[in-house]
Write a protein that holds these residues in place. Structure first.
Motif, PDB file in Angstrom:
ATOM      1  N   GLY A  48      17.924  24.683  16.611  1.00 23.60           N
ATOM      2  CA  GLY A  48      19.330  24.298  16.747  1.00 23.60           C
ATOM      3  C   GLY A  48      19.707  23.296  15.660  1.00 23.60           C
ATOM      4  N   VAL A  49      18.919  23.259  14.574  1.00 22.10           N
ATOM      5  CA  VAL A  49      19.140  22.261  13.513  1.00 22.10           C
ATOM      6  C   VAL A  49      20.461  22.479  12.778  1.00 22.10           C
ATOM      7  N   SER A  50      21.045  23.689  12.888  1.00 21.14           N
ATOM      8  CA  SER A  50      22.342  23.956  12.244  1.00 21.14           C
ATOM      9  C   SER A  50      23.506  23.526  13.132  1.00 21.14           C
ATOM     10  N   GLY A  51      23.229  23.143  14.366  1.00 20.78           N
ATOM     11  CA  GLY A  51      24.292  22.748  15.286  1.00 20.78           C
ATOM     12  C   GLY A  51      24.733  21.310  15.032  1.00 20.78           C
ATOM     13  N   ARG A  86      19.846  30.746  11.523  1.00 25.89           N
ATOM     14  CA  ARG A  86      20.068  32.197  11.579  1.00 25.89           C
ATOM     15  C   ARG A  86      20.435  32.793  10.240  1.00 25.89           C
ATOM     16  N   ARG A  87      20.972  31.972   9.337  1.00 31.71           N
ATOM     17  CA  ARG A  87      21.512  32.534   8.087  1.00 31.71           C
ATOM     18  C   ARG A  87      20.968  31.804   6.860  1.00 31.71           C
ATOM     19  N   GLN A 117      22.722  28.666   5.641  1.00 37.70           N
ATOM     20  CA  GLN A 117      22.377  27.459   6.419  1.00 37.70           C
ATOM     21  C   GLN A 117      21.069  26.872   5.878  1.00 37.70           C
ATOM     22  N   GLU A 123      16.423  35.099  13.781  1.00 36.00           N
ATOM     23  CA  GLU A 123      17.305  35.177  14.954  1.00 36.00           C
ATOM     24  C   GLU A 123      16.439  34.837  16.183  1.00 36.00           C
ATOM     25  N   THR A 131      17.659  21.955  20.722  1.00 29.49           N
ATOM     26  CA  THR A 131      19.057  21.550  20.942  1.00 29.49           C
ATOM     27  C   THR A 131      20.008  22.723  20.692  1.00 29.49           C
ATOM     28  N   ASN A 151      26.667  26.793  24.477  1.00 26.86           N
ATOM     29  CA  ASN A 151      27.844  25.982  24.814  1.00 26.86           C
ATOM     30  C   ASN A 151      28.857  26.779  25.633  1.00 26.86           C
ATOM     31  N   ILE A 196      19.884  32.104  24.871  1.00 23.95           N
ATOM     32  CA  ILE A 196      19.709  30.862  24.091  1.00 23.95           C
ATOM     33  C   ILE A 196      19.423  29.657  24.994  1.00 23.95           C
ATOM     34  N   VAL A 211      17.464  19.172  24.808  1.00 24.37           N
ATOM     35  CA  VAL A 211      18.803  18.654  25.086  1.00 24.37           C
ATOM     36  C   VAL A 211      19.409  19.541  26.173  1.00 24.37           C
ATOM     37  N   VAL A 271      22.013  19.225  29.965  1.00 21.46           N
ATOM     38  CA  VAL A 271      23.395  18.838  30.293  1.00 21.46           C
ATOM     39  C   VAL A 271      23.396  18.205  31.684  1.00 21.46           C
ATOM     40  N   TYR A 314      26.257  29.120  33.067  1.00 20.19           N
ATOM     41  CA  TYR A 314      25.664  28.247  32.035  1.00 20.19           C
ATOM     42  C   TYR A 314      24.996  27.037  32.683  1.00 20.19           C
ATOM     43  N   LYS A 366      20.981  26.156  32.659  1.00 19.16           N
ATOM     44  CA  LYS A 366      20.509  24.869  32.128  1.00 19.16           C
ATOM     45  C   LYS A 366      19.637  24.159  33.168  1.00 19.16           C
ATOM     46  N   ARG A 415      28.606  12.706  19.630  1.00 16.80           N
ATOM     47  CA  ARG A 415      27.392  13.419  19.201  1.00 16.80           C
ATOM     48  C   ARG A 415      26.526  12.520  18.309  1.00 16.80           C
TER      49      ARG A 415
HETATM   50  N1  LIG Z   1      29.427  20.629  24.781  1.00 10.79           N
HETATM   51  C1  LIG Z   1      29.101  19.635  25.588  1.00 10.79           C
HETATM   52  O1  LIG Z   1      29.940  18.835  26.026  1.00 10.79           O
HETATM   53  C2  LIG Z   1      27.661  19.461  25.972  1.00 10.79           C
HETATM   54  C3  LIG Z   1      27.345  18.462  26.890  1.00 10.79           C
HETATM   55  C4  LIG Z   1      26.007  18.216  27.161  1.00 10.79           C
HETATM   56  C5  LIG Z   1      25.022  18.974  26.559  1.00 10.79           C
HETATM   57  N2  LIG Z   1      25.342  19.970  25.700  1.00 10.79           N
HETATM   58  C6  LIG Z   1      24.248  20.700  25.050  1.00 10.79           C
HETATM   59  O2  LIG Z   1      23.982  20.054  23.822  1.00 10.79           O
HETATM   60  C7  LIG Z   1      23.308  20.953  22.945  1.00 10.79           C
HETATM   61  C8  LIG Z   1      23.791  20.772  21.521  1.00 10.79           C
HETATM   62  O3  LIG Z   1      25.174  20.902  21.449  1.00 10.79           O
HETATM   63  P1  LIG Z   1      25.925  20.999  20.032  1.00 10.79           P
HETATM   64  O4  LIG Z   1      27.268  20.437  20.209  1.00 10.79           O
HETATM   65  O5  LIG Z   1      25.043  20.512  18.945  1.00 10.79           O
HETATM   66  O6  LIG Z   1      26.046  22.590  19.918  1.00 10.79           O
HETATM   67  P2  LIG Z   1      26.497  23.477  18.682  1.00 10.79           P
HETATM   68  O7  LIG Z   1      27.074  22.648  17.589  1.00 10.79           O
HETATM   69  O8  LIG Z   1      27.306  24.607  19.226  1.00 10.79           O
HETATM   70  O9  LIG Z   1      25.089  24.039  18.137  1.00 10.79           O
HETATM   71  C9  LIG Z   1      24.424  25.007  18.862  1.00 10.79           C
HETATM   72  C10 LIG Z   1      23.189  25.435  18.101  1.00 10.79           C
HETATM   73  O10 LIG Z   1      22.653  26.553  18.806  1.00 10.79           O
HETATM   74  C11 LIG Z   1      22.560  27.642  17.889  1.00 10.79           C
HETATM   75  N3  LIG Z   1      22.884  28.912  18.532  1.00 10.79           N
HETATM   76  C12 LIG Z   1      23.963  29.223  19.260  1.00 10.79           C
HETATM   77  N4  LIG Z   1      23.953  30.505  19.601  1.00 10.79           N
HETATM   78  C13 LIG Z   1      22.825  31.037  19.044  1.00 10.79           C
HETATM   79  C14 LIG Z   1      22.250  32.323  19.017  1.00 10.79           C
HETATM   80  N5  LIG Z   1      22.835  33.356  19.632  1.00 10.79           N
HETATM   81  N6  LIG Z   1      21.079  32.474  18.353  1.00 10.79           N
HETATM   82  C15 LIG Z   1      20.493  31.421  17.721  1.00 10.79           C
HETATM   83  N7  LIG Z   1      20.994  30.184  17.713  1.00 10.79           N
HETATM   84  C16 LIG Z   1      22.144  30.005  18.365  1.00 10.79           C
HETATM   85  C17 LIG Z   1      23.601  27.371  16.818  1.00 10.79           C
HETATM   86  O11 LIG Z   1      23.278  28.127  15.659  1.00 10.79           O
HETATM   87  P3  LIG Z   1      24.442  28.529  14.596  1.00 10.79           P
HETATM   88  O12 LIG Z   1      24.711  27.268  13.820  1.00 10.79           O
HETATM   89  O13 LIG Z   1      23.804  29.586  13.770  1.00 10.79           O
HETATM   90  O14 LIG Z   1      25.606  28.989  15.380  1.00 10.79           O
HETATM   91  C18 LIG Z   1      23.456  25.874  16.659  1.00 10.79           C
HETATM   92  O15 LIG Z   1      22.344  25.558  15.868  1.00 10.79           O
HETATM   93  C19 LIG Z   1      23.504  22.336  23.536  1.00 10.79           C
HETATM   94  O16 LIG Z   1      22.278  22.756  24.113  1.00 10.79           O
HETATM   95  C20 LIG Z   1      24.524  22.120  24.650  1.00 10.79           C
HETATM   96  O17 LIG Z   1      24.302  22.991  25.733  1.00 10.79           O
HETATM   97  C21 LIG Z   1      26.643  20.219  25.385  1.00 10.79           C
END
Ligand SMILES: NC(=O)c1ccc[n+]([C@@H]2O[C@H](COP(=O)([O-])OP(=O)(O)OC[C@H]3O[C@@H](n4cnc5c(N)ncnc54)[C@H](OP(=O)(O)O)[C@@H]3O)[C@@H](O)[C@H]2O)c1
Length: 216
Positions: free
Chosen positions: A7-10, A32-33, A36, A51, A73, A77, A87, A110, A112, A129, A133, A177
């Motif tokens: 999840g390093v790209s997130g 994935r790409r 990135q 992938e 991580t 989402n 995922i 990580v 929730v 979801y 989790k 974040r």
């Molecule tokens: N949103 C909230 O308020 C919240 C609250 C608490 C906890 N969290 C949790 O916090 C964590 C990190 O959140 P964040 O904001 O950093 O999320 P984010 O920016 O959406 O990043 C998600 C990561 O997961 C990867 N991913 C998503 N779909 C994928 C797939 N089909 N195959 C491979 N990789 C995939 C993404 O890859 P790409 O870059 O390639 O898309 C990205 O690296 C998540 O686990 C989330 O559930 C979220």
């Protein structure tokens, strides 16, 4: 310390990688790409392109070899159920097993806050979801790994304030974040905190103090 981030790209993943690199750690991860991989490489992160859904524990394990800790991580989402299951669910199980196969005993997830959506009628997919989790927290917390689960409250994209509330139970609120990434980096540098679920939200305590207060 060598850290492998799935999840390093997130958003959290990238901030965590930057934070760890600033501390002098080696960071690798899964993307994935190709673009990135190139962007992360410019920032000193060694990224492997694959992938996640297509990998098996056996094919992921060689990428993790030599790491001191694997951080998971990645997350859908709240995407479709299929992506959530792949995922937020199976991906974690795969990564946990791959870490074991690679001889990496530390695993940080990580997650929730389970009550995050309560009272908001978020729909069945989001309920799914949260259920996935929670079940994955059960899987990780009953594993033999040296695990750590961090449950942040609602993630927001404003600048970090450097102070938090961290502990076994916290109210659901919100947190930047940047502060999540900084807290995770501090926790990774505190191996005495292990086999714990910690909830995290914005609060008054400097991050380093909040982490120290959770050392057993
Ligand atoms: N949103 C909230 O308020 C919240 C609250 C608490 C906890 N969290 C949790 O916090 C964590 C990190 O959140 P964040 O904001 O950093 O999320 P984010 O920016 O959406 O990043 C998600 C990561 O997961 C990867 N991913 C998503 N779909 C994928 C797939 N089909 N195959 C491979 N990789 C995939 C993404 O890859 P790409 O870059 O390639 O898309 C990205 O690296 C998540 O686990 C989330 O559930 C979220």
């Amino acid at each position: 310390m060598k850290v492998f981030i799935i999840g390093v790209s997130g958003a959290v993943g990238r901030l965590l990688a930057g934070n760890l690199i600033d501390r002098g750690d080696d960071v690798a991860g899964l993307v994935r790409r190709d673009e990135q991989r190139a962007q992360l490489s410019d920032r000193g992160v060694e990224a492997h392109v694959a992938e996640l859904a297509d990998l098996t524990a056996d094919s992921l394990a060689p990428m993790l070899t030599g790491a001191d800790v694997v951080v998971y991580t990645a997350g859908s989402n709240g995407g479709t159920r299929k992506v959530t299951a792949a995922i937020d669910g199976e991906g974690v199980v795969k990564a946990l097993e791959a870490a074991r196969l690679a001889g990496v005993s530390r695993f940080a997830l990580v997650s929730v806050l389970p009550e995050a959506g309560r009272g908001h009628d978020l729909g069945e997919d989001v309920e799914f979801y949260f259920a996935v989790k929670k079940l994955i927290d059960v899987t990780v917390s009953t594993s033999d790994q040296d695990w750590l689960i961090l449950r942040p409250s609602l993630l927001v994209d404003r600048e970090g304030i450097g102070t938090i509330s961290l502990g076994p139970a916290q109210p659901h609120d919100e947190i930047s974040r940047q502060d999540v990434a900084a807290t995770l980096a501090e926790l990774l540098h505190e191996p005495r905190i292990r086999k714990r679920i910690l909830e995290l939200t914005q609060g008054p305590t400097p991050i380093a103090w909040a982490v120290l207060a959770n050392v057993p």
